[in-house]
Scaffold this motif. Structure first.
Motif, PDB file in Angstrom:
ATOM      1  N   ILE A 154      48.349  14.953  63.883  1.00 24.44           N
ATOM      2  CA  ILE A 154      47.473  14.373  63.267  1.00 24.44           C
ATOM      3  C   ILE A 154      47.818  12.812  63.326  1.00 24.44           C
ATOM      4  O   ILE A 154      48.908  12.573  62.593  1.00 24.44           O
ATOM      5  CB  ILE A 154      47.192  15.121  61.917  1.00 24.44           C
ATOM      6  N   SER A 155      46.934  12.009  63.775  1.00 28.78           N
ATOM      7  CA  SER A 155      47.055  10.555  63.784  1.00 28.78           C
ATOM      8  C   SER A 155      45.833  10.065  63.208  1.00 28.78           C
ATOM      9  O   SER A 155      45.010  10.693  63.090  1.00 28.78           O
ATOM     10  CB  SER A 155      47.423  10.216  65.125  1.00 28.78           C
ATOM     11  N   THR A 156      45.873   8.734  62.944  1.00 30.59           N
ATOM     12  CA  THR A 156      44.950   8.036  62.314  1.00 30.59           C
ATOM     13  C   THR A 156      44.533   6.616  62.941  1.00 30.59           C
ATOM     14  O   THR A 156      45.668   6.137  63.491  1.00 30.59           O
ATOM     15  CB  THR A 156      44.959   7.826  60.599  1.00 30.59           C
ATOM     16  N   ASN A 157      43.474   6.247  62.821  1.00 31.08           N
ATOM     17  CA  ASN A 157      43.239   4.801  63.317  1.00 31.08           C
ATOM     18  C   ASN A 157      42.207   4.248  62.380  1.00 31.08           C
ATOM     19  O   ASN A 157      40.802   4.621  62.391  1.00 31.08           O
ATOM     20  CB  ASN A 157      42.542   4.839  64.681  1.00 31.08           C
ATOM     21  N   GLY A 158      42.827   3.791  61.330  1.00 32.09           N
ATOM     22  CA  GLY A 158      41.843   3.157  60.314  1.00 32.09           C
ATOM     23  C   GLY A 158      41.320   4.420  59.417  1.00 32.09           C
ATOM     24  O   GLY A 158      41.966   5.145  58.844  1.00 32.09           O
ATOM     25  N   ALA A 159      39.950   4.627  59.418  1.00 28.58           N
ATOM     26  CA  ALA A 159      39.473   5.633  58.720  1.00 28.58           C
ATOM     27  C   ALA A 159      38.763   6.760  59.744  1.00 28.58           C
ATOM     28  O   ALA A 159      37.919   7.468  59.143  1.00 28.58           O
ATOM     29  CB  ALA A 159      38.203   5.163  57.844  1.00 28.58           C
ATOM     30  N   THR A 160      39.606   7.082  60.694  1.00 31.24           N
ATOM     31  CA  THR A 160      39.342   8.386  61.444  1.00 31.24           C
ATOM     32  C   THR A 160      40.472   9.011  61.855  1.00 31.24           C
ATOM     33  O   THR A 160      41.763   8.334  61.675  1.00 31.24           O
ATOM     34  CB  THR A 160      38.635   7.682  62.920  1.00 31.24           C
ATOM     35  N   VAL A 161      40.443  10.361  61.838  1.00 32.83           N
ATOM     36  CA  VAL A 161      41.570  11.172  62.164  1.00 32.83           C
ATOM     37  C   VAL A 161      41.401  11.929  63.514  1.00 32.83           C
ATOM     38  O   VAL A 161      40.024  12.322  63.998  1.00 32.83           O
ATOM     39  CB  VAL A 161      41.513  12.062  60.946  1.00 32.83           C
ATOM     40  N   SER A 162      42.543  11.974  64.178  1.00 30.68           N
ATOM     41  CA  SER A 162      42.633  12.786  65.515  1.00 30.68           C
ATOM     42  C   SER A 162      43.796  13.802  65.618  1.00 30.68           C
ATOM     43  O   SER A 162      44.806  13.472  64.956  1.00 30.68           O
ATOM     44  CB  SER A 162      42.641  11.773  66.686  1.00 30.68           C
ATOM     45  N   GLY A 163      43.489  14.734  66.401  1.00 31.07           N
ATOM     46  CA  GLY A 163      44.622  15.690  66.319  1.00 31.07           C
ATOM     47  C   GLY A 163      44.081  16.903  66.145  1.00 31.07           C
ATOM     48  O   GLY A 163      42.903  17.375  65.884  1.00 31.07           O
ATOM     49  N   ARG A 164      45.060  18.133  66.116  1.00 35.86           N
ATOM     50  CA  ARG A 164      44.848  19.438  65.804  1.00 35.86           C
ATOM     51  C   ARG A 164      45.760  19.843  64.692  1.00 35.86           C
ATOM     52  O   ARG A 164      47.039  19.759  64.710  1.00 35.86           O
ATOM     53  CB  ARG A 164      45.105  20.495  66.895  1.00 35.86           C
ATOM     54  N   ALA A 165      45.205  20.522  63.517  1.00 34.53           N
ATOM     55  CA  ALA A 165      45.821  21.084  62.633  1.00 34.53           C
ATOM     56  C   ALA A 165      45.928  22.496  62.365  1.00 34.53           C
ATOM     57  O   ALA A 165      44.826  23.180  62.449  1.00 34.53           O
ATOM     58  CB  ALA A 165      45.417  20.588  61.237  1.00 34.53           C
ATOM     59  N   MET A 166      47.014  23.258  62.494  1.00 35.10           N
ATOM     60  CA  MET A 166      47.188  24.641  62.655  1.00 35.10           C
ATOM     61  C   MET A 166      47.360  25.300  61.261  1.00 35.10           C
ATOM     62  O   MET A 166      47.817  24.637  60.165  1.00 35.10           O
ATOM     63  CB  MET A 166      48.405  25.216  63.587  1.00 35.10           C
ATOM     64  N   PHE A 167      46.871  26.647  61.020  1.00 36.59           N
ATOM     65  CA  PHE A 167      46.924  27.224  59.753  1.00 36.59           C
ATOM     66  C   PHE A 167      46.655  26.535  58.596  1.00 36.59           C
ATOM     67  O   PHE A 167      47.347  26.426  57.330  1.00 36.59           O
ATOM     68  CB  PHE A 167      48.534  27.841  59.618  1.00 36.59           C
ATOM     69  N   ALA A 168      45.406  25.810  58.571  1.00 36.28           N
ATOM     70  CA  ALA A 168      44.852  25.454  57.685  1.00 36.28           C
ATOM     71  C   ALA A 168      44.257  26.503  56.638  1.00 36.28           C
ATOM     72  O   ALA A 168      43.810  27.420  56.834  1.00 36.28           O
ATOM     73  CB  ALA A 168      43.526  24.538  57.748  1.00 36.28           C
ATOM     74  N   LEU A 169      44.632  26.248  55.268  1.00 32.65           N
ATOM     75  CA  LEU A 169      43.951  26.848  54.046  1.00 32.65           C
ATOM     76  C   LEU A 169      42.586  27.154  53.717  1.00 32.65           C
ATOM     77  O   LEU A 169      41.973  26.071  53.678  1.00 32.65           O
ATOM     78  CB  LEU A 169      45.151  27.046  52.922  1.00 32.65           C
TER      79      LEU A 169
END
Length: 360
Positions: free
Chosen positions: A137-152
């Motif tokens: 998970i990375s950010t560029n200002g107020a945006t987020v990119s990437g994949r997050a596994m096992f979110a609750l």
């Protein structure tokens, strides 16, 4: 000095237990599980009327303003009933994060809606407790990119709290992400993979110590996960003792056999000390901050091991019946197993505890 629960805490526990006994029977859980439903609408509404979603949210924002020990007691009850409602992510991790790191505008925007049950929040902290080698998970200002596994707590979530590889916390509305439900052995709670593709976010950046803030959020989650395991383990122990007092072999109840007595005694001896460990860890979170992180690690790691032991032994006491859906022991067993993995395995958490004590 009195180390017991206060009258208010005892009343809270009894009230939640009574509600769950009335509205969260095994038949309800079994029906929800068969439909992959991890947010029982009527049960969640009843809990909302008690103020459960706002347990940790300040009264200034429409919450109840209680402490983590109160949330742990609620989690213990929810684990004991294997309740199919969001709690750990939406009612613990998210409120703690927003109140620690959010601006006043963000608190005014999100906390009243969480407290009232108007919205629920999925939480993705995978980059802090077990990052993947690809697509962090990375950010560029107020945006987020990437994949997050096992979110609750992802099912029907309206917003997601995500931690980046740099320990920043961002709130991303559900319409900005792609959600892939993941179906684990535990059918009572929802987890998933969240895909962020330059998703617009609301960054929680008012705290200067990003890493410390994120670690504190995880501490709260670990204590509550441990409490959930404690409740599930106690339920399995109670069921094993009750079954041993009813099931007969050779014209005697099996509870009269020494081997079965020993199994029940071992479970009780392992589980009972865990209660004070979890309660102290929850108390330390608010009252003894210098001990909070270490006790949270101890509680999470130890309950993961004891929970597995109790789950196995309780199933063995039931014999072949323990593996059937008729008794439903597997719901508690599988919930304990998922708890073992959430927010860090015992090995991962013990490694953190060793670092805190300067052993590594």
């Amino acid at each position: 000095m009195d180390f017991a629960l206060s009258e208010e805490q005892q009343f809270l526990t009894q009230t939640v237990n009574d509600l769950l006994r009335d509205q969260c029977s095994l038949d309800v859980v079994r029906n929800d599980a068969s439909e992959n439903q991890t947010k029982n609408a009527s049960l969640y509404h009843a809990l909302t009327e008690l103020g459960i979603p706002g347990t940790l949210i300040s009264e200034d924002y429409g919450g109840v303003g209680l402490r983590l020990l109160d949330a742990a007691l609620i989690a213990e009850s929810l684990g004991g009933s294997v309740a199919t409602v969001p709690f750990i992510g939406s009612s613990v991790l998210a409120p703690v994060a927003i109140q620690l790191a959010g601006s006043e505008v963000q608190k005014d925007t999100w906390l009243p809606r969480l407290a009232s049950g108007e919205i629920t929040c999925g939480v993705a902290l995978g980059d802090h407790v077990g990052a993947r080698d690809n697509t962090p998970i990375s950010t560029n200002g107020a945006t987020v990119s990437g994949r997050a596994m096992f979110a609750l707590d992802v099912q029907d979530a309206d917003v997601f709290l995500v931690a980046t590889k740099n320990c920043e916390l961002h709130l991303v509305e559900a319409g900005e992400v792609e959600l892939n439900r993941l179906f684990t052995i535990d059918k009572t709670r929802s987890v998933g993979e969240i895909v962020f593709d330059s998703a617009s976010s609301d960054p929680l950046l008012s705290s200067g110590d990003l890493k410390g803030t994120l670690a504190t959020v995880v501490d709260a989650g670990r204590v509550v996960v441990a409490a959930d395991t404690l409740g599930a383990g106690q339920a399995m122990l109670d069921k094993a003792v009750a079954y041993a007092g009813e099931r007969q072999q050779f014209n005697r109840v099996i509870g009269s056999f020494q081997a079965v007595k020993h199994m029940c005694a071992e479970m009780a001896a392992e589980l009972e000390p865990c209660r004070s460990l979890v309660w102290y860890a929850a108390h330390a979170f608010d009252a003894i901050p210098e001990e909070a992180r270490l006790t949270a690690c101890h509680a999470k790691a130890h309950l993961a091991e004891v929970g597995r032991f109790v789950a196995r032994k309780a199933t063995e006491v039931h014999g072949g019946m323990g593996f059937t859906d008729l008794l439903g022991l597997h719901y508690w067993f599988k919930r304990i197993e998922l708890n073992r993995q959430l927010l860090g395995t015992p090995e991962f958490v013990r490694n953190e505890a060793a670092k805190l004590q300067g052993w590594i």
